[in-house]
Motif scaffolding. Structure first.
Motif, PDB file in Angstrom:
ATOM      1  N   LEU A   1       0.807  -1.172   0.024  1.00 55.36           N
ATOM      2  CA  LEU A   1       0.148  -0.014   0.213  1.00 55.36           C
ATOM      3  C   LEU A   1       1.056   1.351   0.076  1.00 55.36           C
ATOM      4  O   LEU A   1       0.482   2.308  -0.767  1.00 55.36           O
ATOM      5  CB  LEU A   1      -0.930  -0.037   1.219  1.00 55.36           C
ATOM      6  CG  LEU A   1      -1.868   1.445   1.457  1.00 55.36           C
ATOM      7  CD1 LEU A   1      -2.971   1.397   0.208  1.00 55.36           C
ATOM      8  CD2 LEU A   1      -2.660   1.264   2.646  1.00 55.36           C
ATOM      9  N   VAL A   2       1.854   1.393   0.768  1.00 54.21           N
ATOM     10  CA  VAL A   2       2.636   2.642   0.998  1.00 54.21           C
ATOM     11  C   VAL A   2       3.640   2.651  -0.243  1.00 54.21           C
ATOM     12  O   VAL A   2       4.175   3.654  -0.577  1.00 54.21           O
ATOM     13  CB  VAL A   2       3.359   2.516   2.359  1.00 54.21           C
ATOM     14  CG1 VAL A   2       2.231   2.859   3.565  1.00 54.21           C
ATOM     15  CG2 VAL A   2       4.533   1.559   2.502  1.00 54.21           C
ATOM     16  N   GLY A   3       4.044   1.344  -0.773  1.00 46.18           N
ATOM     17  CA  GLY A   3       4.851   1.198  -1.913  1.00 46.18           C
ATOM     18  C   GLY A   3       4.175   1.988  -3.245  1.00 46.18           C
ATOM     19  O   GLY A   3       4.763   2.611  -4.000  1.00 46.18           O
ATOM     20  N   ALA A   4       2.798   1.428  -3.282  1.00 53.74           N
ATOM     21  CA  ALA A   4       1.868   2.220  -4.414  1.00 53.74           C
ATOM     22  C   ALA A   4       1.852   3.583  -4.254  1.00 53.74           C
ATOM     23  O   ALA A   4       1.978   4.328  -5.297  1.00 53.74           O
ATOM     24  CB  ALA A   4       0.557   1.809  -4.246  1.00 53.74           C
ATOM     25  N   GLY A   5       1.600   4.226  -3.045  1.00 57.13           N
ATOM     26  CA  GLY A   5       1.655   5.658  -2.776  1.00 57.13           C
ATOM     27  C   GLY A   5       3.045   6.286  -3.234  1.00 57.13           C
ATOM     28  O   GLY A   5       2.908   7.250  -3.894  1.00 57.13           O
ATOM     29  N   LEU A   6       4.016   5.601  -2.925  1.00 60.75           N
ATOM     30  CA  LEU A   6       5.300   6.205  -3.036  1.00 60.75           C
ATOM     31  C   LEU A   6       5.506   6.152  -4.630  1.00 60.75           C
ATOM     32  O   LEU A   6       6.284   7.119  -5.047  1.00 60.75           O
ATOM     33  CB  LEU A   6       6.347   5.402  -2.454  1.00 60.75           C
ATOM     34  CG  LEU A   6       7.886   5.961  -2.501  1.00 60.75           C
ATOM     35  CD1 LEU A   6       8.030   7.447  -2.183  1.00 60.75           C
ATOM     36  CD2 LEU A   6       8.789   5.109  -1.571  1.00 60.75           C
ATOM     37  N   THR A   7       5.250   5.014  -5.189  1.00 62.27           N
ATOM     38  CA  THR A   7       5.485   5.054  -6.657  1.00 62.27           C
ATOM     39  C   THR A   7       4.745   6.038  -7.481  1.00 62.27           C
ATOM     40  O   THR A   7       5.163   6.764  -8.227  1.00 62.27           O
ATOM     41  CB  THR A   7       5.227   3.601  -7.141  1.00 62.27           C
ATOM     42  OG1 THR A   7       5.856   2.776  -6.469  1.00 62.27           O
ATOM     43  CG2 THR A   7       5.169   3.510  -8.602  1.00 62.27           C
ATOM     44  N   VAL A   8       3.677   6.337  -6.975  1.00 65.87           N
ATOM     45  CA  VAL A   8       2.832   7.384  -7.612  1.00 65.87           C
ATOM     46  C   VAL A   8       3.422   8.799  -7.431  1.00 65.87           C
ATOM     47  O   VAL A   8       3.528   9.591  -8.453  1.00 65.87           O
ATOM     48  CB  VAL A   8       1.175   7.464  -7.339  1.00 65.87           C
ATOM     49  CG1 VAL A   8       0.650   8.609  -7.886  1.00 65.87           C
ATOM     50  CG2 VAL A   8       0.586   6.102  -7.759  1.00 65.87           C
ATOM     51  N   PHE A   9       3.645   8.958  -6.074  1.00 64.25           N
ATOM     52  CA  PHE A   9       4.351  10.378  -5.907  1.00 64.25           C
ATOM     53  C   PHE A   9       5.784  10.374  -6.442  1.00 64.25           C
ATOM     54  O   PHE A   9       5.821  11.608  -7.252  1.00 64.25           O
ATOM     55  CB  PHE A   9       4.533  10.421  -4.159  1.00 64.25           C
ATOM     56  CG  PHE A   9       5.140  11.639  -3.865  1.00 64.25           C
ATOM     57  CD1 PHE A   9       4.462  12.879  -3.811  1.00 64.25           C
ATOM     58  CD2 PHE A   9       6.463  11.522  -3.392  1.00 64.25           C
ATOM     59  CE1 PHE A   9       5.296  13.965  -3.398  1.00 64.25           C
ATOM     60  CE2 PHE A   9       7.023  12.800  -2.794  1.00 64.25           C
ATOM     61  CZ  PHE A   9       6.523  13.950  -2.927  1.00 64.25           C
ATOM     62  N   ALA A  10       6.533   9.551  -6.442  1.00 62.59           N
ATOM     63  CA  ALA A  10       7.776   9.497  -7.047  1.00 62.59           C
ATOM     64  C   ALA A  10       7.720   9.764  -8.540  1.00 62.59           C
ATOM     65  O   ALA A  10       8.502  10.460  -9.188  1.00 62.59           O
ATOM     66  CB  ALA A  10       8.834   8.460  -6.759  1.00 62.59           C
ATOM     67  N   ALA A  11       6.801   9.102  -9.244  1.00 67.02           N
ATOM     68  CA  ALA A  11       6.683   9.032 -10.427  1.00 67.02           C
ATOM     69  C   ALA A  11       6.246  10.348 -11.011  1.00 67.02           C
ATOM     70  O   ALA A  11       6.747  11.105 -12.105  1.00 67.02           O
ATOM     71  CB  ALA A  11       5.581   8.020 -10.995  1.00 67.02           C
ATOM     72  N   SER A  12       5.386  11.116 -10.182  1.00 64.88           N
ATOM     73  CA  SER A  12       5.091  12.471 -10.578  1.00 64.88           C
ATOM     74  C   SER A  12       5.950  13.399 -10.673  1.00 64.88           C
ATOM     75  O   SER A  12       6.338  14.376 -11.423  1.00 64.88           O
ATOM     76  CB  SER A  12       3.936  12.816  -9.667  1.00 64.88           C
ATOM     77  OG  SER A  12       4.213  13.063  -8.414  1.00 64.88           O
ATOM     78  N   LEU A  13       7.203  13.265  -9.508  1.00 55.49           N
ATOM     79  CA  LEU A  13       8.247  13.894  -9.315  1.00 55.49           C
ATOM     80  C   LEU A  13       9.271  13.738 -10.506  1.00 55.49           C
ATOM     81  O   LEU A  13       9.615  14.928 -11.170  1.00 55.49           O
ATOM     82  CB  LEU A  13       8.824  13.621  -8.135  1.00 55.49           C
ATOM     83  CG  LEU A  13       8.180  13.943  -6.886  1.00 55.49           C
ATOM     84  CD1 LEU A  13       9.286  13.607  -5.462  1.00 55.49           C
ATOM     85  CD2 LEU A  13       8.119  15.533  -6.772  1.00 55.49           C
ATOM     86  N   VAL A  14       9.548  12.351 -10.992  1.00 55.97           N
ATOM     87  CA  VAL A  14      10.167  12.146 -12.210  1.00 55.97           C
ATOM     88  C   VAL A  14       9.672  12.863 -13.493  1.00 55.97           C
ATOM     89  O   VAL A  14      10.264  13.318 -14.195  1.00 55.97           O
ATOM     90  CB  VAL A  14      10.551  10.743 -12.533  1.00 55.97           C
ATOM     91  CG1 VAL A  14      11.262  10.316 -13.699  1.00 55.97           C
ATOM     92  CG2 VAL A  14      11.227  10.022 -10.995  1.00 55.97           C
TER      93      VAL A  14
END
Length: 135
Positions: free
Chosen positions: A79-92
């Motif tokens: 769950l937190v990995g999914a949140g981090l992936t979305v957040f980090a992908a938006s930063l990238v």
């Protein structure tokens, strides 16, 4: 999926970094919030409908929430990995879409882009947490 010691370094590193970033944005002045919003607009033009103050508030709240979630051992890593992936992908994505942050190849960072290019590490951590197979 229960607590696993091998995920601890990933969650601590990313969680502490993002939580600190969010806490530092909690009392963001309007000018600083507008500057961050201008950068985000390169990748997400829909954000123009928000006031700079609201953008800053939402960004700070999102970072505090995500950082705290990563540090909370009772929340599932997927769950937190999914949140981090979305957040980090938006930063990238923001990094890749912002003029002057990449070399002419559109990927390698310029000197000005190094600060944002490091977000690829957050994306890797998010994906590692998200894609781990259940044992």
């Amino acid at each position: 999926m229960g607590f696993a010691l091998h995920r601890l370094p990933l969650r601590l590193a990313a969680g502490a970094f993002i939580l600190n970033s969010g806490i530092n944005k909690l009392d963001l002045d309007a000018e600083s919030a507008a500057g961050l919003q201008q950068v985000a607009l390169n990748a997400f033009p829909q954000l123009e409908s928000l006031s700079a103050e609201d953008f800053g508030t939402y960004l700070a709240a999102g970072e505090v929430t995500l950082g705290a979630s990563l540090l909370a051992p009772f929340l599932p890593s997927k769950l937190v990995g999914a949140g981090l992936t979305v957040f980090a992908a938006s930063l990238v994505w923001t990094y890749l879409r912002t003029p002057g942050l990449t070399e002419s190849d559109g990927v390698r960072p310029t000197q000005d882009g190094i600060g944002m290019a490091k977000d690829i590490f957050l994306l890797g951590i998010g994906l590692a947490l998200l894609l781990e197979k259940k044992k």
